[in-house]
Structure formats: C-alpha cells, structure tokens
Design a protein around this motif. Structure first.
Motif, mmCIF file in Angstrom:
data_model
loop_
_atom_site.group_PDB
_atom_site.id
_atom_site.type_symbol
_atom_site.label_atom_id
_atom_site.label_comp_id
_atom_site.label_asym_id
_atom_site.label_seq_id
_atom_site.Cartn_x
_atom_site.Cartn_y
_atom_site.Cartn_z
ATOM 1 N N SER A 116 0.844 -1.193 0.000
ATOM 2 C CA SER A 116 0.000 0.000 0.000
ATOM 3 C C SER A 116 0.878 1.240 0.000
ATOM 4 O O SER A 116 2.047 1.185 0.331
ATOM 5 C CB SER A 116 -0.897 0.011 1.239
ATOM 6 N N ASP A 117 0.283 2.375 -0.366
ATOM 7 C CA ASP A 117 0.986 3.643 -0.311
ATOM 8 C C ASP A 117 0.780 4.353 1.018
ATOM 9 O O ASP A 117 1.278 5.452 1.215
ATOM 10 C CB ASP A 117 0.502 4.566 -1.446
ATOM 11 N N ASP A 118 0.028 3.760 1.922
ATOM 12 C CA ASP A 118 -0.235 4.386 3.213
ATOM 13 C C ASP A 118 0.903 4.049 4.173
ATOM 14 O O ASP A 118 0.852 3.081 4.929
ATOM 15 C CB ASP A 118 -1.571 3.922 3.774
#
Length: 151
Positions: free
Chosen positions: A110-112
C-alpha cells in the motif's frame, strides 16, 4: 521379489519428493514488530486535520477524524504484524535509508506509509513525520507533520 522392488521404488520416490519440497525456515516464522522508540499513542492536529497513531509491538492503528470530530471509518484501519490475512502480513516496518534514523511504517502492499522519527520539538517529545503532498507540480515534495504523545 516384485513386492520388495515395488516397495523400494515407492520408498525412493517418497524420499526424493521429501528432499525436493521447500522447508520452512526460522526467518519465515518471524513476526513484524514496530520499533520501541515509536510505540505509544500519538496525535497530530491542525485546523482541518486530526489523526491518531497507536503503535504497539505488533500493531499499527490509524484513526482519522472528519472535520466535525467524528471518526472517519473509511480512512481508519489496524495493521497486524503477528497475523496473516490472505497469506500477507499487513504491517511492514523498514529502516528508511534516505534520512538518518527514520522508520518507514505502514501497510504492506500500500501507499499508506509513515516516515517517522522520535525527536524533540518545542521542548516536547514528538514523532516527526515526512509525508507527500501529492502535488503534480512538485511530485517529490515532502512536508513535515508532528505527532504529539498522548498519555
């Protein structure tokens, strides 16, 4: 004689198959843990933003708040480092090499992610977070946000 030959062939096949199967190693069984320096409950607030990070040994809980102060359930989550969901451990922790002493903590695949380091700011212990602004004119621009410790 045929029975002995068949038994030997089956035994040889079983041994060959057993030797070629992958074995589990001790490194595969390890859990993902958060660094001791960033564990605890931390809150970042501004006029239009409020977010809480709660980190324990095996979890990262992110709670995002809407402008009216209610919890944004769609943006909040908990990532586990000691559980697998669909064969993937949800929490990942990496030593961030571009900035000295920072940790990259967030969701797997994820990019989180959060680039965090425990520092002193205005006489208080805080987590400094570098985050991307997603500005198309300056795609690599990073800004700083401070998370204050909640007791």
């Amino acid at each position: 004689m045929k029975k002995i030959r068949t038994l030997l062939i089956l035994l040889l096949a079983a041994l060959t198959l057993g030797a070629t199967l992958p074995t589990t190693t001790a490194s595969a069984a390890k859990h993902v843990t958060t660094p001791k320096s960033v564990r605890g409950t931390w809150v970042a607030k501004s006029k239009h933003f409020k977010q809480r990070l709660k980190m324990t040994k095996y979890t990262l809980t992110v709670t995002k708040y809407e402008k009216n102060g209610h919890v944004d359930k769609a943006g909040s989550y908990t990532a586990y480092g000691n559980k697998k969901v669909s064969g993937i451990i949800g929490l990942h922790v990496l030593k961030y090499s571009e900035r000295k002493g920072y940790w990259l903590i967030g969701l797997s695949q994820s990019d989180d992610n959060y680039i965090l380091k425990k520092v002193k700011h205005n006489g208080k212990t805080v987590l400094r977070n570098y985050y991307s602004t997603f500005n198309p004119k300056h795609p690599k621009e990073l800004k700083v946000r401070y998370y204050y410790h909640v007791k």
